[in-house]
Design a protein around this motif. Structure first.
Motif, mmCIF file in Angstrom:
data_model
loop_
_atom_site.group_PDB
_atom_site.id
_atom_site.type_symbol
_atom_site.label_atom_id
_atom_site.label_comp_id
_atom_site.label_asym_id
_atom_site.label_seq_id
_atom_site.Cartn_x
_atom_site.Cartn_y
_atom_site.Cartn_z
ATOM 1 N N THR A 86 0.844 -1.213 0.000
ATOM 2 C CA THR A 86 0.000 0.000 0.000
ATOM 3 C C THR A 86 0.875 1.257 0.000
ATOM 4 O OG1 THR A 86 -0.026 -0.023 2.415
ATOM 5 C CG2 THR A 86 -1.933 -0.990 1.311
ATOM 6 N N GLY A 87 0.224 2.391 -0.077
ATOM 7 C CA GLY A 87 0.833 3.690 0.208
ATOM 8 C C GLY A 87 2.110 4.006 -0.548
ATOM 9 N N ILE A 88 3.093 4.516 0.174
ATOM 10 C CA ILE A 88 4.349 4.976 -0.427
ATOM 11 C C ILE A 88 5.100 3.808 -1.073
ATOM 12 C CG2 ILE A 88 6.631 5.944 0.132
ATOM 13 C CD1 ILE A 88 5.174 7.632 2.338
ATOM 14 N N THR A 98 -1.895 8.350 2.472
ATOM 15 C CA THR A 98 -1.811 6.879 2.428
ATOM 16 C C THR A 98 -2.724 6.300 3.521
ATOM 17 O OG1 THR A 98 -0.118 6.699 4.129
ATOM 18 C CG2 THR A 98 0.666 7.083 1.878
ATOM 19 N N PRO A 150 1.484 9.884 -2.658
ATOM 20 C CA PRO A 150 2.490 8.817 -2.619
ATOM 21 C C PRO A 150 3.424 8.855 -3.837
ATOM 22 C CG PRO A 150 0.333 7.945 -2.061
ATOM 23 C CD PRO A 150 0.110 9.374 -2.436
#
Ligand SMILES: NC(=O)c1ccc[n+]([C@@H]2O[C@H](COP(=O)([O-])OP(=O)(O)OC[C@H]3O[C@@H](n4cnc5c(N)ncnc54)[C@H](O)[C@@H]3O)[C@@H](O)[C@H]2O)c1
Length: 256
Positions: A16-18, A192, A223
């Protein structure tokens, strides 16, 4: 751009996210990506997306706080793609927020193991693999503005992120003469899942106040913006940067 065509990048916390955005950014530059995290389904979905765009991706389910898992993860990168050029030690948890007087010992250990010990374990295996291979590489550890700033109830997360400054400095001093650059990236607010959990914890009012009064750009980062900075730090464009701390925070830490 496909200037990273022959390169291999390992990204932890890539589900997920970054981490996810970073895997996509490396793949867009032509690098083969090894995406590691705990959730197989999310990782396989991401690998499928990267492959559907003509990229190369391989999944490893791992817990970065466990030495044997990290060893297996780096070995997987070498077995699958034959080399390791870049590594992004991104996986982390925010942990439970609690006053020092209330924080359980197990929670302190969980956050420290996931956010700080894990980066030591990753650095060790990644550097060994890079030194055994091409003898060149670039590693980015992911800190936070909480690598410099504390807040009440944040002792475990804040301490784990402060620790990454020391770990990155020592790793850079040891590894730069051996061909490996190591840098620390310290994002501010980034949109995020972790960030949304943080917003829920501190409340909308304080969150909006920080964003509108402290962040010069008056918005959270995306992100993809953080991912581009990470890829830059790994690229040849950053060939004279090592042991540095870069703070993509929209100006958050610059003024009170
Ligand atoms: N989002 C922000 O505002 C922000 C700000 C500063 C720093 N950061 C840092 O950026 C990094 C990425 O955060 P994010 O916002 O994308 O968070 P996120 O929660 O969206 O992603 C974290 C990832 O790490 C993985 N992970 C957690 N524990 C793991 C473990 N033991 N083993 C393997 N994988 C594990 C999760 O599954 C997830 O894929 C973290 O190091 C975080 O501390 C984020």
């Amino acid at each position: 751009m496909s200037d990273m065509n022959q390169k291999v990048a390992l990204i932890t916390g890539a589900s997920t996210g970054i981490g996810r955005a970073t895997a996509e950014a490396f793949a867009a530059r032509g690098a083969a990506v090894v995406i590691a995290a705990r959730r197989k389904e999310e990782l396989e979905r991401l690998a499928g997306e990267i492959k559907s765009r003509g990229g190369k991706a391989s999944v490893v389910v791992t817990d970065v706080a466990v030495g044997k898992d990290v060893e297996r993860t780096v070995a997987h990168a070498i077995e699958t793609f034959g080399r390791l050029d870049y590594a992004v030690n991104n996986a982390a948890i925010e942990g439970k927020l609690a006053a020092i007087t209330d924080l359980p010992e197990e929670e302190w250990d969980r956050v420290m193991d996931t956010n700080l010990k894990s980066v030591f374990l990753c650095l060790q295996q990644e550097a060994r693999a890079m030194l055994a291979g091409s003898r060149h590489g670039a590693i980015v550890n992911i800190g936070s503005v909480n690598s410099f700033l504390g807040f009440p109830t944040g002792s475990a997360y804040v301490t784990s992120k402060h620790g990454l400054i020391g770990l990155t400095t020592c790793a850079s001093a040891e590894l730069a003469p051996r061909g490996i650059r190591v840098n620390l990236l310290c994002p501010g607010f980034v949109d995020t899942p972790m960030h949304h959990r943080g917003r829920a914890l501190i409340g909308d009012a304080l969150y909006d106040k920080l964003l509108s009064e402290r962040v010069h750009l008056r918005r959270a980062g995306r992100p993809e913006e953080i991912a581009q900075t990470i890829v830059f730090l790994c690229s040849d464009a950053a060939s004279y940067i090592t042991g540095a701390t870069l703070t993509p925070d929209g100006g958050f830490t610059l003024t009170v």
